[in-house]
Design a protein around this motif. Structure first.
Motif, PDB file in Angstrom:
ATOM      1  N   LYS A  19       0.841  -1.180   0.000  1.00  0.00           N
ATOM      2  CA  LYS A  19       0.000   0.000   0.000  1.00  0.00           C
ATOM      3  C   LYS A  19       0.884   1.241   0.000  1.00  0.00           C
ATOM      4  N   THR A  20       0.567   2.180  -0.850  1.00  0.00           N
ATOM      5  CA  THR A  20       1.243   3.469  -0.860  1.00  0.00           C
ATOM      6  C   THR A  20       0.186   4.558  -0.943  1.00  0.00           C
ATOM      7  N   CYS A  21       0.614   5.783  -0.705  1.00  0.00           N
ATOM      8  CA  CYS A  21      -0.324   6.905  -0.815  1.00  0.00           C
ATOM      9  C   CYS A  21      -0.881   6.998  -2.235  1.00  0.00           C
ATOM     10  N   ARG A  22      -0.017   6.744  -3.206  1.00  0.00           N
ATOM     11  CA  ARG A  22      -0.425   6.885  -4.596  1.00  0.00           C
ATOM     12  C   ARG A  22      -1.449   5.827  -5.006  1.00  0.00           C
ATOM     13  N   THR A  23      -1.325   4.608  -4.471  1.00  0.00           N
ATOM     14  CA  THR A  23      -2.187   3.517  -4.915  1.00  0.00           C
ATOM     15  C   THR A  23      -3.414   3.293  -4.049  1.00  0.00           C
ATOM     16  N   HIS A  24      -3.354   3.648  -2.757  1.00  0.00           N
ATOM     17  CA  HIS A  24      -4.445   3.276  -1.866  1.00  0.00           C
ATOM     18  C   HIS A  24      -5.014   4.405  -1.010  1.00  0.00           C
ATOM     19  N   CYS A  25      -4.320   5.537  -0.930  1.00  0.00           N
ATOM     20  CA  CYS A  25      -4.731   6.542   0.045  1.00  0.00           C
ATOM     21  C   CYS A  25      -6.001   7.279  -0.378  1.00  0.00           C
ATOM     22  N   PHE A  26      -6.891   7.463   0.574  1.00  0.00           N
ATOM     23  CA  PHE A  26      -8.161   8.152   0.369  1.00  0.00           C
ATOM     24  C   PHE A  26      -7.939   9.618  -0.008  1.00  0.00           C
ATOM     25  N   TYR A  27      -6.817  10.195   0.445  1.00  0.00           N
ATOM     26  CA  TYR A  27      -6.548  11.607   0.244  1.00  0.00           C
ATOM     27  C   TYR A  27      -5.806  11.910  -1.064  1.00  0.00           C
ATOM     28  N   PHE A  28      -5.347  10.880  -1.770  1.00  0.00           N
ATOM     29  CA  PHE A  28      -4.559  11.118  -2.977  1.00  0.00           C
ATOM     30  C   PHE A  28      -5.421  11.686  -4.099  1.00  0.00           C
ATOM     31  N   ASP A  29      -4.943  12.774  -4.719  1.00  0.00           N
ATOM     32  CA  ASP A  29      -5.648  13.417  -5.820  1.00  0.00           C
ATOM     33  C   ASP A  29      -4.997  12.990  -7.131  1.00  0.00           C
ATOM     34  N   GLY A  30      -5.695  12.160  -7.893  1.00  0.00           N
ATOM     35  CA  GLY A  30      -5.145  11.630  -9.128  1.00  0.00           C
ATOM     36  C   GLY A  30      -4.886  12.686 -10.181  1.00  0.00           C
ATOM     37  N   GLN A  31      -5.678  13.753 -10.195  1.00  0.00           N
ATOM     38  CA  GLN A  31      -5.507  14.790 -11.209  1.00  0.00           C
ATOM     39  C   GLN A  31      -4.238  15.603 -11.004  1.00  0.00           C
ATOM     40  N   SER A  32      -3.983  15.981  -9.766  1.00  0.00           N
ATOM     41  CA  SER A  32      -2.778  16.769  -9.488  1.00  0.00           C
ATOM     42  C   SER A  32      -1.579  15.899  -9.171  1.00  0.00           C
ATOM     43  N   GLY A  33      -1.838  14.613  -8.842  1.00  0.00           N
ATOM     44  CA  GLY A  33      -0.741  13.718  -8.473  1.00  0.00           C
ATOM     45  C   GLY A  33      -0.158  14.044  -7.116  1.00  0.00           C
ATOM     46  N   LYS A  34      -0.979  14.673  -6.256  1.00  0.00           N
ATOM     47  CA  LYS A  34      -0.499  15.076  -4.940  1.00  0.00           C
ATOM     48  C   LYS A  34      -1.475  14.623  -3.859  1.00  0.00           C
ATOM     49  N   CYS A  35      -1.010  14.642  -2.612  1.00  0.00           N
ATOM     50  CA  CYS A  35      -1.887  14.377  -1.486  1.00  0.00           C
ATOM     51  C   CYS A  35      -2.818  15.565  -1.323  1.00  0.00           C
ATOM     52  N   GLY A  36      -4.086  15.306  -1.087  1.00  0.00           N
ATOM     53  CA  GLY A  36      -5.057  16.377  -0.937  1.00  0.00           C
ATOM     54  C   GLY A  36      -5.025  17.054   0.411  1.00  0.00           C
ATOM     55  N   PHE A  65      -1.781  16.839   2.748  1.00  0.00           N
ATOM     56  CA  PHE A  65      -0.437  17.188   3.190  1.00  0.00           C
ATOM     57  C   PHE A  65       0.469  17.603   2.043  1.00  0.00           C
ATOM     58  N   ASP A  66       1.452  18.449   2.358  1.00  0.00           N
ATOM     59  CA  ASP A  66       2.442  18.906   1.387  1.00  0.00           C
ATOM     60  C   ASP A  66       3.735  18.104   1.515  1.00  0.00           C
ATOM     61  N   GLU A  67       4.432  17.959   0.408  1.00  0.00           N
ATOM     62  CA  GLU A  67       5.796  17.442   0.368  1.00  0.00           C
ATOM     63  C   GLU A  67       5.947  16.097   1.084  1.00  0.00           C
ATOM     64  N   ILE A  68       5.136  15.110   0.714  1.00  0.00           N
ATOM     65  CA  ILE A  68       5.294  13.772   1.263  1.00  0.00           C
ATOM     66  C   ILE A  68       5.718  12.818   0.155  1.00  0.00           C
ATOM     67  N   ASN A  69       6.341  11.730   0.553  1.00  0.00           N
ATOM     68  CA  ASN A  69       6.738  10.696  -0.396  1.00  0.00           C
ATOM     69  C   ASN A  69       5.537   9.802  -0.648  1.00  0.00           C
ATOM     70  N   LEU A  70       4.938   9.938  -1.810  1.00  0.00           N
ATOM     71  CA  LEU A  70       3.701   9.223  -2.123  1.00  0.00           C
ATOM     72  C   LEU A  70       3.902   7.725  -2.303  1.00  0.00           C
ATOM     73  N   ASP A  71       5.140   7.282  -2.466  1.00  0.00           N
ATOM     74  CA  ASP A  71       5.407   5.872  -2.735  1.00  0.00           C
ATOM     75  C   ASP A  71       6.085   5.161  -1.572  1.00  0.00           C
ATOM     76  N   ASP A  72       6.157   5.800  -0.427  1.00  0.00           N
ATOM     77  CA  ASP A  72       6.808   5.215   0.744  1.00  0.00           C
ATOM     78  C   ASP A  72       5.763   4.501   1.608  1.00  0.00           C
ATOM     79  N   PRO A  73       5.847   3.172   1.739  1.00  0.00           N
ATOM     80  CA  PRO A  73       4.874   2.435   2.562  1.00  0.00           C
ATOM     81  C   PRO A  73       4.837   2.918   4.007  1.00  0.00           C
ATOM     82  N   LYS A  74       5.954   3.434   4.522  1.00  0.00           N
ATOM     83  CA  LYS A  74       5.987   3.909   5.897  1.00  0.00           C
ATOM     84  C   LYS A  74       5.076   5.119   6.076  1.00  0.00           C
TER      85      LYS A  74
END
Length: 212
Positions: free
Chosen positions: A25-42, A44-53
């Motif tokens: 699970k990563t922010c990019r693939t599973h997170c409820f807050y991930f915005d697919g259009q902008s490619g960013k977290c909806g 938080f700022d400046e997070i690693n979207l692919d870090d399982p931690k």
């Protein structure tokens, strides 16, 4: 008759590794807050979207269910083990408006918790403050320092109805921090956004039981 060469890729170590990575699970693939259009977290700022931690500290996945809201310690999956001790879990909120001049922290929170089960706690020396959310029904002994409490799966997780160490959050997040105590009495810092727990410091491994 035509013969076709069939290759079993599943026996390839590289294939197996790639499949294992896809299941994480990563922010990019599973997170409820991930915005697919902008490619960013909806949120938080400046997070690693692919870090399982990172995603295992988050409280909302795409497969989120209503009953999961307060299960802040059981989201870590079987077989997933990671050390959080030296990792920061706080991230700046996207578009957060904060005024240093008008801040009343720590004597009063700059933002409401939007929860009925929280109280504002100020440390004895007035050096830090946070919300306290206590779900435990156990009776706590008086604690004066982190040397007198039972430590959990991390040195920053311990049995105490209030925090004994500063969360060290940035100014804009200080009034959104909460000390969350679960039903067993284990406390840790979490981040509140609009009354919801959106980020926890160190998830409890499912195989952890009193240090075993």
């Amino acid at each position: 008759m035509n013969l076709k060469l069939v290759i079993d890729n599943t026996s390839n170590p590289g294939f197996a590794k790639n499949e294992e990575i896809k299941k994480l699970k990563t922010c990019r693939t599973h997170c409820f807050y991930f915005d697919g259009q902008s490619g960013k977290c909806g949120i938080f700022d400046e997070i690693n979207l692919d870090d399982p931690k990172t995603v295992h500290r988050c409280q909302r996945f795409s497969d989120w269910r209503e009953e999961d809201t307060e299960e802040v310690y059981e989201l870590i999956e079987d077989g997933f083990s990671v050390e959080f001790e030296d990792e920061d879990f706080l991230f700046e909120l996207s578009g957060d408006k904060y005024s240093h001049e008008n801040s009343t922290y720590p004597l009063k929170p700059d933002f409401p918790s939007n929860r009925e089960d929280s109280i504002w706690y100020i440390s004895p020396d007035n050096s830090f403050a946070c919300w306290v959310i206590n779900k435990s029904k156990k009776r706590f002994v008086t604690v004066n320092s982190n040397k007198s409490v039972e430590i959990g799966w991390s040195k920053r997780i311990y049995n105490s109805p209030y925090p004994l160490h500063d969360h060290e959050a940035s100014s804009s997040l200080k009034s959104r921090m909460a000390w969350y105590v679960d039903e067993q009495g284990w406390g840790q810092y979490v981040l509140l956004v609009n009354g919801e727990i959106t980020m926890i410091s160190e998830p409890r491994p499912q195989n952890w039981k009193n240090g075993l």
